[in-house]
Design an enzyme around this catalytic site. Sequence first.
Site, short mmCIF file in Angstrom:
data_model
loop_
_atom_site.label_atom_id
_atom_site.label_comp_id
_atom_site.label_asym_id
_atom_site.label_seq_id
_atom_site.Cartn_x
_atom_site.Cartn_y
_atom_site.Cartn_z
N TYR A 1 20.36 -2.21 -16.20
CA TYR A 1 19.26 -1.95 -17.28
C TYR A 1 20.17 -1.89 -18.54
CZ TYR A 1 16.48 -1.05 -13.12
OH TYR A 1 15.99 -1.01 -11.88
N THR B 1 0.79 -1.26 0.02
CA THR B 1 0.00 0.08 -0.08
C THR B 1 0.90 1.13 0.17
OG1 THR B 1 -0.20 -0.16 2.53
CG2 THR B 1 -1.85 -1.08 1.09
N GLY B 2 2.30 1.07 0.19
CA GLY B 2 3.04 2.25 0.04
C GLY B 2 2.98 2.72 -1.21
N LYS B 3 3.93 3.99 -1.81
CA LYS B 3 3.70 4.36 -2.93
C LYS B 3 4.59 3.52 -4.03
CE LYS B 3 5.55 8.65 -5.22
NZ LYS B 3 6.65 9.68 -4.85
N HIS C 1 26.23 3.13 -3.22
CA HIS C 1 26.10 1.75 -2.76
C HIS C 1 26.89 1.72 -1.30
CE1 HIS C 1 24.68 -0.61 -6.49
NE2 HIS C 1 24.00 0.26 -6.20
N GLU D 1 31.30 -4.59 -9.34
CA GLU D 1 31.84 -3.18 -9.05
C GLU D 1 32.87 -3.07 -7.92
OE1 GLU D 1 27.74 -1.32 -7.86
OE2 GLU D 1 28.37 -1.55 -5.84
N ILE E 1 13.70 -5.02 -2.18
CA ILE E 1 14.23 -3.98 -2.98
C ILE E 1 14.64 -2.83 -2.03
CG2 ILE E 1 13.26 -1.99 -4.45
CD1 ILE E 1 13.23 -4.99 -5.43
N THR E 2 14.18 -2.76 -0.79
CA THR E 2 14.43 -1.60 0.06
C THR E 2 15.92 -1.00 0.20
OG1 THR E 2 12.58 -2.33 1.51
CG2 THR E 2 14.01 -0.85 2.44
N GLU E 3 16.08 0.09 0.13
CA GLU E 3 17.48 0.64 0.14
C GLU E 3 17.59 1.43 1.60
OE1 GLU E 3 19.67 4.43 -2.54
OE2 GLU E 3 17.56 3.48 -2.84
#
Lengths: 396, 396, 290, 290
Positions: free
Chosen positions: D160, D17-19, D248, D210, D97-99
């Site tokens: 991507y 329900t978050g954006k 990161h 990286e 996914i959370t950063e």
Amino acid sequence: MNVFEYQARDLLARYGLPIPPGHVASSPEEARQVAEGLTKRPLVVKAQILAGGRGKGRFLSGFTGGVRLCGDPAQVEGVARAMLGGVLVTAQTGPEGRPVNRLLVAEAPQIVRELYLAILIDRERRCPALVGSSRGGVDIEEVARKNPEEIYRIWIDPQSGLWPYQARGFAARLGLRGSLLNRAADVVVRLYRFFCENDASLVEINPLAVVEDEEIAVIDAKVGFDENALFRHPEIAGYREELIEDTREAEAMKARLNYVGLSGEIGCMVNGAGLAMATMDILQRCGAEPANFLDVGGGADQDQVVKAFGILMADPKVRSILVHIFGGIMRCDLIARGMVEALSHAKPKVPIVVRLQGTNFEEGKEILQRSGLPIRTADDLADAAEQAVAAAREAG
Amino acid sequence: MNVFEYQARDLLARYGLPIPPGHVASSPEEARQVAEGLTKRPLVVKAQILAGGRGKGRFLSGFTGGVRLCGDPAQVEGVARAMLGGVLVTAQTGPEGRPVNRLLVAEAPQIVRELYLAILIDRERRCPALVGSSRGGVDIEEVARKNPEEIYRIWIDPQSGLWPYQARGFAARLGLRGSLLNRAADVVVRLYRFFCENDASLVEINPLAVVEDEEIAVIDAKVGFDENALFRHPEIAGYREELIEDTREAEAMKARLNYVGLSGEIGCMVNGAGLAMATMDILQRCGAEPANFLDVGGGADQDQVVKAFGILMADPKVRSILVHIFGGIMRCDLIARGMVEALSHAKPKVPIVVRLQGTNFEEGKEILQRSGLPIRTADDLADAAEQAVAAAREAG
Amino acid sequence: MSILVDRSTRVVVQGITGKAGTFHARACLDYGTSVVAGVTPGRGGQKLDERVPVFDSVAEAKEATGCNASLIFVPAPGAADAILEAAAAGIGLIVCITEGIPTIDMVRVLACLEGKETRLIGPNCPGVITPAECKIGIMPGYIHRPGPVGVVSRSGTLTYEAVWQLSQRGIGQSSCVGIGGDPVHGLGLREVVEMFEGDPATEAILIIGEIGGFEEQEAAAFWKTSSRKPIAAFLAGATAPPGRRMGHAGAVITGAAGTVKAKMEAFEAAGIPVILSPAEIGSGMARAMA
Amino acid sequence: MSILVDRSTRVVVQGITGKAGTFHARACLDYGTSVVAGVTPGRGGQKLDERVPVFDSVAEAKEATGCNASLIFVPAPGAADAILEAAAAGIGLIVCITEGIPTIDMVRVLACLEGKETRLIGPNCPGVITPAECKIGIMPGYIHRPGPVGVVSRSGTLTYEAVWQLSQRGIGQSSCVGIGGDPVHGLGLREVVEMFEGDPATEAILIIGEIGGFEEQEAAAFWKTSSRKPIAAFLAGATAPPGRRMGHAGAVITGAAGTVKAKMEAFEAAGIPVILSPAEIGSGMARAMA
């Protein structure tokens, strides 16, 4: 070590738990002042004793109820006057009741629903356990007996601790949804932190209530602490003196003795908790009752023995004294020396029976004999108990 | 986020770590006052910069040593006057050095032996690690290269934590015995508690010293914190502003942008850290240098984009700007709108090259075209980089 | 044969330089136990009575002496750490005498020991003895004699009383194990009964239980299904008031399962004779063995 | 065939329900992913777009919908809890996914997950996609096309770019996995390379590495000994200054092993071609496959 409700509230409030505003008072005037400082009505006045069942309790004075709702500060003052200095008898106090020296005066929010929530150590599973029920505000033991399916438990891995998702699952099992689910889960998380960080042995919120405006409130809190851990919680340890109502226990505490006051007529001094309990048991089998449990332990010094013996001698209920020592760490000669020293301060008013066995028992016996004091010795446990009971009957 | 030595000392002192008395000062007079308040001699004056190698450093003024021993407060004042406002160059600062605005003035106990002690997160083993060496006070990387057997490590189970016996074993491996063994173990236990409770990313005590009277002392402390965890440590987060020396970085921090100031000539705005690094890399392959690392991330709003672009435009070193967006969470139209808004506040002084791809890239391109602003567009990464480098050369 | 300890057991005493540690290390040596090392951090290099070397850590003690059992006298604040130190050093049997360890410390210790080979006895216990072979604990040695009865108890001095009554009647003991009076502890009643069942030297079993907890019930259930050895039990605390702590932190009756009545019923249901008077433990055991 | 996810994967979105949760739940649904449930505590009973039911807990979601993978958008302070909630409910694949999750939280999470069946991807990652089958993440779907290259990356948008270059050249992907940019995370580079090696649908492997850590070296060592599939690698951060955090949290060069130089040497020693320019990832991969 259980603490008073007002102490529990103070400690819990530091963890951000939702506690209705209120304060302790020890005079009717103070109770009125506290009431005047509170904004919402009605108010509640609660007698501070270390026993449950206060609501349905009765004072020896005839005044009924150790928990009373009041509409205004004047009424609070009146109720406080009736309670303070009185003795409250509840289902848990025994017929002698408990003296009421302090009251809690607090706001009494309107309760929509009552839940039960507790945290304790499950000794079998060796970890903390959460216990909850959607039927709060009543005697939980009775719920456990009649509706065991309405009691819900989870066990917490002591390594990883309680995670919020577990608290939410727990709150859901208590029937909470929507914003109440998250609020109750927050209460559970904070309560668990309190439990762990303070070495509590029991935290029991009954009731944890859903109140007006979709809020959660801690209406009553019973909190006990692990006595073994008090060394790392000096503030809580400081509560101890306020808590003790029995003057014999207060004396024993000062001398760091394991003492529990009882109502019988035979004073006991034993080394080791199991042997002390067995000694109490055999007295009862002989038709008498112990005046106390007293374990002088293995590490006591002569001074503690002197004090322990002094407490027994000063107890007016005591008709005879039974000293029962099986020396292990404790040496029998040290016990004997302590008794002789105590008896040099005050003449014995009641007969004394002694059984010594184990480490240095011969030396101990010799010390007692040489002292010329009127002490009866016994060779075994049965003999010792019988002599003590017989002596008490003579003395009585 | 690394903090200054004086801040690290303040934080560590709360955990009871043995830190020689001292205080920060930002003027020669204040340094003298601090010195007068200290009892033991000699004293040490240490330039507060976020880089190592201070002792062997040299000020641009010619004054040598960022760490100086002094015999009395007057000498402290003199040394402070020479250091404050100067720029200190060390092996770790690069030739441009770092400005010295604060000094630590502290007692300098007599060192008997220097050890090394650090705690950090081992990302491969996914747990905290203790690193120690009986060869402290020197560059530990060099010890690691030349005498790897003199570096000792243990890994801590994050579930059960560090137990004192492990700390004692560790101290023993550093060659400590007797009362020093227990004192050093206590330091390790306290330091680990500090590390965990404050979400540190690195705590490095070099040297941890054995000093006069069989005591242990923390002589120098380098402490870094996990930036992701600053939300739960507001006090430490508050240090952040004091720490930033680059005004561009200060601006970026206020706008909550991932920005690192560099010394090249091409300003970059990219979404995603990996793509941002790759963009810097390709610029270098084209023979140019980035003026910055800037990741606008996926969650930035238009206002942050405006500010980010503003920082690039305000940077006097920047000769051209490269905007490189591969839309994922970030929408290309939002980037375009942000750029147009920023350019409405201030006319661009340097050429701008943009490559948009991914989510809503067509809409983004259209917005830029419609704006009529002098923006060059590129279709792929190579083209974008080449255009940006060529534009910078034209501009230069 | 015996359970847990015998002549080959090599003991390290943790906290050997403290008053209790020194006293009991000597008493164990006098009894004939191989006390091969002591540990007190910071005192490494010393010796007790010029014969027992003291080390800074259990790991060092083990490397130097091959000790395989530990006896712990470290005071309560450091006792949990001492237990884990011994376990980490690979000591197979740990006997923790220390009284007054916070419950949550023991919860953490037992969580750390989970899945490890180490056996913990105690804390707050008298220890373990195989008469005439090895004593690792604080019990007076002279009251014991070798024989057929395995004694397991939650108490200290009450065990001495029971053993004394047995020895007075000429009934010796195979091994005596005091599992300790704390609510959260190592080896349990059932586990020791199980060991006695598997021990050829043990012909009969005596359980000394007390109020609190559920261990007596578990031991009774085990015996009923899996043992044919004669058995008897005594339970202390019939007169204890509920909710008060009777010396042992574990001896608070907090639920119905913790009462003497509940435990007595469990023993009777399992066919285990319950000795009613603490003065009749010797005679009761003799009856059970008859 | 594919690794980790396919048409049968049933996804629950935590924080739906978050954006970000709502936006990407829809994007995944649009791509064809079976998003069968959402979770937001306190919002149980609602629905997203009148088709995805929202529950108070993952356990409830699983019981009602049989979801077997989770996609997490819960903000950083609660993300570790969300991961453990999914694991406790028996979700086999968790994509976080959370950063911005604190490192010590991830240390604790991974300690709790140890020995469990659950696989964690991330946090701070774009997620996982098997083109034309299932997308559990935030990557733009349209840049992918089905094909033979398995892509594994520590980055988001750089992946991507790499995928885009592949697809532009007509080289499709078997699966693309972003393992995330945080220093302490779930599935590692080596593990994904190992999965690709065992996946019949994957004919070649692309690694996007990286600065920071040691995972590239581990992946290289695995490939050298255990894989014959064509492979290529790109490494970001050759120009990054040491000791500074490049977005990161894992991309801080703290030791020699973390530099692009060290990683490049490891790849070369293993015989893995390293693509030097980020603009040549597509052509470099094509060359490696030729």
